[in-house]
Design a protein around this motif. Structure first.
Motif, PDB file in Angstrom:
ATOM      1  N   GLU A 256       0.828  -1.216   0.000  1.00 41.48           N
ATOM      2  CA  GLU A 256       0.000   0.000   0.000  1.00 41.48           C
ATOM      3  C   GLU A 256       0.858   1.260   0.000  1.00 41.48           C
ATOM      4  O   GLU A 256       0.493   2.262  -0.597  1.00 41.48           O
ATOM      5  CB  GLU A 256      -0.867   0.040   1.257  1.00 41.48           C
ATOM      6  N   ARG A 257       1.991   1.199   0.676  1.00 41.38           N
ATOM      7  CA  ARG A 257       2.819   2.408   0.828  1.00 41.38           C
ATOM      8  C   ARG A 257       3.845   2.581  -0.282  1.00 41.38           C
ATOM      9  O   ARG A 257       4.731   3.437  -0.186  1.00 41.38           O
ATOM     10  CB  ARG A 257       3.543   2.369   2.173  1.00 41.38           C
ATOM     11  N   GLY A 258       3.776   1.742  -1.285  1.00 46.97           N
ATOM     12  CA  GLY A 258       4.677   1.918  -2.434  1.00 46.97           C
ATOM     13  C   GLY A 258       6.110   1.498  -2.177  1.00 46.97           C
ATOM     14  O   GLY A 258       7.036   2.021  -2.795  1.00 46.97           O
ATOM     15  N   GLU A 259       6.310   0.545  -1.243  1.00 46.28           N
ATOM     16  CA  GLU A 259       7.687   0.101  -0.966  1.00 46.28           C
ATOM     17  C   GLU A 259       8.161  -0.956  -1.965  1.00 46.28           C
ATOM     18  O   GLU A 259       9.334  -1.304  -1.998  1.00 46.28           O
ATOM     19  CB  GLU A 259       7.763  -0.476   0.450  1.00 46.28           C
TER      20      GLU A 259
ATOM     21  N   ASP B 237      13.063 -14.081  -2.288  1.00 49.80           N
ATOM     22  CA  ASP B 237      12.929 -15.484  -1.866  1.00 49.80           C
ATOM     23  C   ASP B 237      12.192 -15.550  -0.529  1.00 49.80           C
ATOM     24  O   ASP B 237      11.401 -16.456  -0.297  1.00 49.80           O
ATOM     25  CB  ASP B 237      14.311 -16.136  -1.715  1.00 49.80           C
ATOM     26  N   ARG B 238      12.461 -14.547   0.343  1.00 50.58           N
ATOM     27  CA  ARG B 238      11.860 -14.579   1.669  1.00 50.58           C
ATOM     28  C   ARG B 238      10.390 -14.127   1.624  1.00 50.58           C
ATOM     29  O   ARG B 238       9.502 -14.823   2.089  1.00 50.58           O
ATOM     30  CB  ARG B 238      12.683 -13.657   2.586  1.00 50.58           C
ATOM     31  N   PHE B 239      10.132 -12.954   1.011  1.00 55.56           N
ATOM     32  CA  PHE B 239       8.755 -12.459   1.109  1.00 55.56           C
ATOM     33  C   PHE B 239       7.800 -13.201   0.177  1.00 55.56           C
ATOM     34  O   PHE B 239       6.621 -13.334   0.488  1.00 55.56           O
ATOM     35  CB  PHE B 239       8.674 -10.932   0.967  1.00 55.56           C
ATOM     36  N   ILE B 240       8.322 -13.719  -0.933  1.00 58.17           N
ATOM     37  CA  ILE B 240       7.432 -14.478  -1.834  1.00 58.17           C
ATOM     38  C   ILE B 240       6.998 -15.768  -1.131  1.00 58.17           C
ATOM     39  O   ILE B 240       5.835 -16.166  -1.189  1.00 58.17           O
ATOM     40  CB  ILE B 240       8.142 -14.809  -3.170  1.00 58.17           C
ATOM     41  N   THR B 241       7.937 -16.408  -0.446  1.00 54.03           N
ATOM     42  CA  THR B 241       7.607 -17.653   0.262  1.00 54.03           C
ATOM     43  C   THR B 241       6.514 -17.409   1.304  1.00 54.03           C
ATOM     44  O   THR B 241       5.525 -18.147   1.373  1.00 54.03           O
ATOM     45  CB  THR B 241       8.863 -18.213   0.968  1.00 54.03           C
TER      46      THR B 241
ATOM     47  N   ARG C  30      11.193  -6.236  -6.078  1.00 52.14           N
ATOM     48  CA  ARG C  30      12.078  -5.710  -5.035  1.00 52.14           C
ATOM     49  C   ARG C  30      11.235  -5.079  -3.937  1.00 52.14           C
ATOM     50  O   ARG C  30      10.235  -4.422  -4.223  1.00 52.14           O
ATOM     51  CB  ARG C  30      13.006  -4.632  -5.631  1.00 52.14           C
ATOM     52  N   TRP C  31      11.652  -5.300  -2.696  1.00 49.52           N
ATOM     53  CA  TRP C  31      10.973  -4.662  -1.560  1.00 49.52           C
ATOM     54  C   TRP C  31      12.008  -3.928  -0.735  1.00 49.52           C
ATOM     55  O   TRP C  31      12.879  -4.545  -0.133  1.00 49.52           O
ATOM     56  CB  TRP C  31      10.257  -5.718  -0.713  1.00 49.52           C
ATOM     57  N   ASP C  32      11.885  -2.604  -0.705  1.00 45.06           N
ATOM     58  CA  ASP C  32      12.777  -1.792   0.122  1.00 45.06           C
ATOM     59  C   ASP C  32      12.026  -1.399   1.379  1.00 45.06           C
ATOM     60  O   ASP C  32      11.227  -0.463   1.374  1.00 45.06           O
ATOM     61  CB  ASP C  32      13.261  -0.567  -0.669  1.00 45.06           C
ATOM     62  N   HIS C  33      12.297  -2.145   2.436  1.00 45.15           N
ATOM     63  CA  HIS C  33      11.597  -1.943   3.701  1.00 45.15           C
ATOM     64  C   HIS C  33      12.169  -0.696   4.386  1.00 45.15           C
ATOM     65  O   HIS C  33      13.394  -0.529   4.427  1.00 45.15           O
ATOM     66  CB  HIS C  33      11.797  -3.184   4.575  1.00 45.15           C
ATOM     67  N   PRO C  34      11.292   0.186   4.935  1.00 50.38           N
ATOM     68  CA  PRO C  34      11.809   1.442   5.505  1.00 50.38           C
ATOM     69  C   PRO C  34      12.800   1.214   6.654  1.00 50.38           C
ATOM     70  O   PRO C  34      13.720   2.014   6.825  1.00 50.38           O
ATOM     71  CB  PRO C  34      10.557   2.178   5.992  1.00 50.38           C
ATOM     72  N   ASN C  35      12.634   0.145   7.444  1.00 51.24           N
ATOM     73  CA  ASN C  35      13.571  -0.079   8.566  1.00 51.24           C
ATOM     74  C   ASN C  35      14.577  -1.174   8.276  1.00 51.24           C
ATOM     75  O   ASN C  35      15.720  -1.119   8.721  1.00 51.24           O
ATOM     76  CB  ASN C  35      12.817  -0.489   9.845  1.00 51.24           C
ATOM     77  N   GLN C  36      14.144  -2.184   7.538  1.00 54.12           N
ATOM     78  CA  GLN C  36      15.023  -3.353   7.371  1.00 54.12           C
ATOM     79  C   GLN C  36      15.821  -3.333   6.077  1.00 54.12           C
ATOM     80  O   GLN C  36      16.578  -4.259   5.800  1.00 54.12           O
ATOM     81  CB  GLN C  36      14.187  -4.630   7.426  1.00 54.12           C
ATOM     82  N   GLY C  37      15.611  -2.307   5.266  1.00 55.58           N
ATOM     83  CA  GLY C  37      16.332  -2.257   3.985  1.00 55.58           C
ATOM     84  C   GLY C  37      15.744  -3.245   2.998  1.00 55.58           C
ATOM     85  O   GLY C  37      14.595  -3.665   3.127  1.00 55.58           O
ATOM     86  N   ARG C  38      16.554  -3.658   2.050  1.00 59.74           N
ATOM     87  CA  ARG C  38      16.037  -4.558   1.012  1.00 59.74           C
ATOM     88  C   ARG C  38      15.826  -5.968   1.560  1.00 59.74           C
ATOM     89  O   ARG C  38      16.707  -6.537   2.188  1.00 59.74           O
ATOM     90  CB  ARG C  38      17.004  -4.586  -0.166  1.00 59.74           C
ATOM     91  N   ILE C  39      14.640  -6.502   1.295  1.00 56.96           N
ATOM     92  CA  ILE C  39      14.323  -7.858   1.756  1.00 56.96           C
ATOM     93  C   ILE C  39      14.263  -8.766   0.532  1.00 56.96           C
ATOM     94  O   ILE C  39      13.644  -8.421  -0.483  1.00 56.96           O
ATOM     95  CB  ILE C  39      12.975  -7.877   2.507  1.00 56.96           C
TER      96      ILE C  39
END
Ligand code: C2E
Ligand code: CA
Ligand code: CA
Length: 403
Positions: free
Chosen positions: A152-155, A191-195, A179-188
């Motif tokens: 929702e937040r365009g990350e 493989d992790r978030f798709i799973t 690609r997911w650039d998390h505001p606190n955790q950086g790039r995730i």
């Protein structure tokens, strides 16, 4: 999708009452509740059981379609997650861990409830956590909430790794990678978030995002010059997407929206995602092919490799996994496997795309083995949309702009 809502209760607060007809279950993250019943004639309260972190509550009325059989009251400050009935019933046949715990809890609790009514003891026992891996499940619920919030937040964004012809090195298409650039955790890592998104049932939202972004980019890419009009875009989809009955309609709508020809969109599915699929998925694959989109088997060679089954699928390409293609130069066994897979591809009449070529030696080996298309860091790393479009324009020839 669990779409879990977090709720808090103060001591003495009632979560739900006996006789209520609700369609939600709960997982306790923190705190303790007591389950009691008033239904034995004289309306005297009978405490049946206390529950603590990791326990499931309220699943019985979902599974049986009957009203709540107990009242649940918080004994301490509690934090719980609401699990909608749809999630539990939808995955009834998949027997995911939450559902398994629901069934186990229901059966053992019904038995204890019955025993409790006849028992002299008024002190409710503390039940053991019903979710053996509750910590893991709760952290996945939180991670999924994070994914949905991030979306929702365009990350989230898409990047594009060119696929080239081995005969002349020209870009023939691209694979869209998320690609997911998390505001606190950086790039995730995907493989992790798709799973997690696949396990939790929310992958379709990510796939819709990927498809929509990739179609818009493909449209822009095809406009760059006459030479790019036949460019294709490959998008990764999961077995769950293929099972969606509205999937082909959705593709049709997207392609219309972006004025694209179906054959320019290829869907990448892994062997493992396809093999256990039922009739519905096979019918949908057929419809996707009739409609004109390509279907590639991703990571080919690493999965189930039920060749008889693969032969029956309407495929257009096999992507040979990096573990073999990127290893064929240095390893004779990998080379033999690639030779076999290329042969298989030509028997099946489908394109072969080698993945993960990193060196000139890899390129030469795969070319000699008869492979026609490739993708890998030797040619390009995944590129941001703008760099990819510039690359097509011939503005630059650099692999340093990594997405
Ligand atoms: P995949 O579909 O096998 O994607 C190829 C992965 O290999 C990508 O990693 C890419 O960056 C990497 N790669 C490409 N060439 C080379 C190379 O020469 N050497 C090495 N070492 N790696 C190379 P990425 O982007 O991290 O994606 C990982 C996986 O995440 C993908 O594997 C795919 O399974 C999944 N994924 C990524 N984006 C999406 C998406 O939009 N939807 C779905 N469902 N899955 C996605
Ligand atoms: Ca892929
Ligand atoms: Ca792959």
């Amino acid at each position: 999708m669990i779409d879990a809502i977090e709720i808090s209760l103060n001591p003495g607060a009632i979560l739900y009452r006996e006789g209520d007809a609700h369609d939600t279950a709960f997982i306790i993250e923190d705190g303790e509740v007591v389950l009691y019943s008033n239904s034995d004639g004289d309306m005297a309260r009978v405490d049946c059981e206390r529950r603590g972190p990791g326990s499931i509550l309220g699943e019985l009325s979902i599974l049986t379609g009957q009203p709540r059989t107990v009242t649940v009251e918080a004994l301490t400050p509690c934090k719980l997650y609401k699990i909608p009935a749809a999630k539990i019933l939808h995955q009834f046949h998949d027997l995911d861990p939450i559902l398994r715990a629901c069934i186990e809890t229901s059966i053992s609790f019904s038995a204890r409830l019955h025993a409790g009514h006849n028992s002299e003891s008024k002190k409710a026992p503390l039940a053991q956590s019903t979710l053996r891996n509750s910590h893991d499940i709760i952290s996945r619920i939180k991670f999924e909430k994070d994914i949905l919030r991030g979306l929702e937040r365009g990350e989230f964004s898409m990047c594009y790794q060119p696929i080239v012809s081995l005969s002349n090195g020209q870009i023939v298409g691209a694979e869209a990678l998320m690609r997911w650039d998390h505001p606190n955790q950086g790039r995730i890592s995907p493989d992790r978030f798709i799973t997690v998104a696949e396990e939790m049932g929310s992958i379709s939202l990510l796939t819709d995002f990927a498809l929509s972004e990739a179609c818009a980019t493909l449209h822009a890419a095809q406009q760059t010059s006459d030479a790019t009009q036949d460019l294709f875009m490959s998008v990764n989809v999961s077995g769950q997407d293929i099972g969606r009955t509205d999937f082909v309609d959705h593709l049709e709508h997207l392609l219309d929206l972006h004025a694209l020809v179906p054959s320019h969109l290829k869907l990448e599915v892994t062997e493992t995602a396809l093999v256990p699929s039922g009739d519905t998925s096979e019918r949908i694959l057929e419809r996707i092919r009739e409609f004109g989109c390509g279907i590639s088997i991703d990571d080919f060679g690493t999965g189930y490799s039920n060749l008889a089954y693969l032969k029956s699928l309407p495929l257009t390409a096999l992507k040979i996994d990096r573990a073999f293609a990127g290893d064929a130069y240095a390893n004779a066994v990998s080379k033999g496997i690639v030779r076999m897979l290329v042969g298989l591809g030509s028997e099946l009449g489908v394109d072969i795309i080698a993945e993960g070529l990193e060196t000139e030696n890899d390129v030469q080996t795969l070319t000699e083995l008869g492979c026609r298309y490739a993708q890998g860091f030797h040619f390009y790393k995944p590129l941001t949309k703008n760099v990819f479009l510039n690359e097509l324009n011939g503005d630059q020839r650099s692999v340093t702009h990594v997405a």
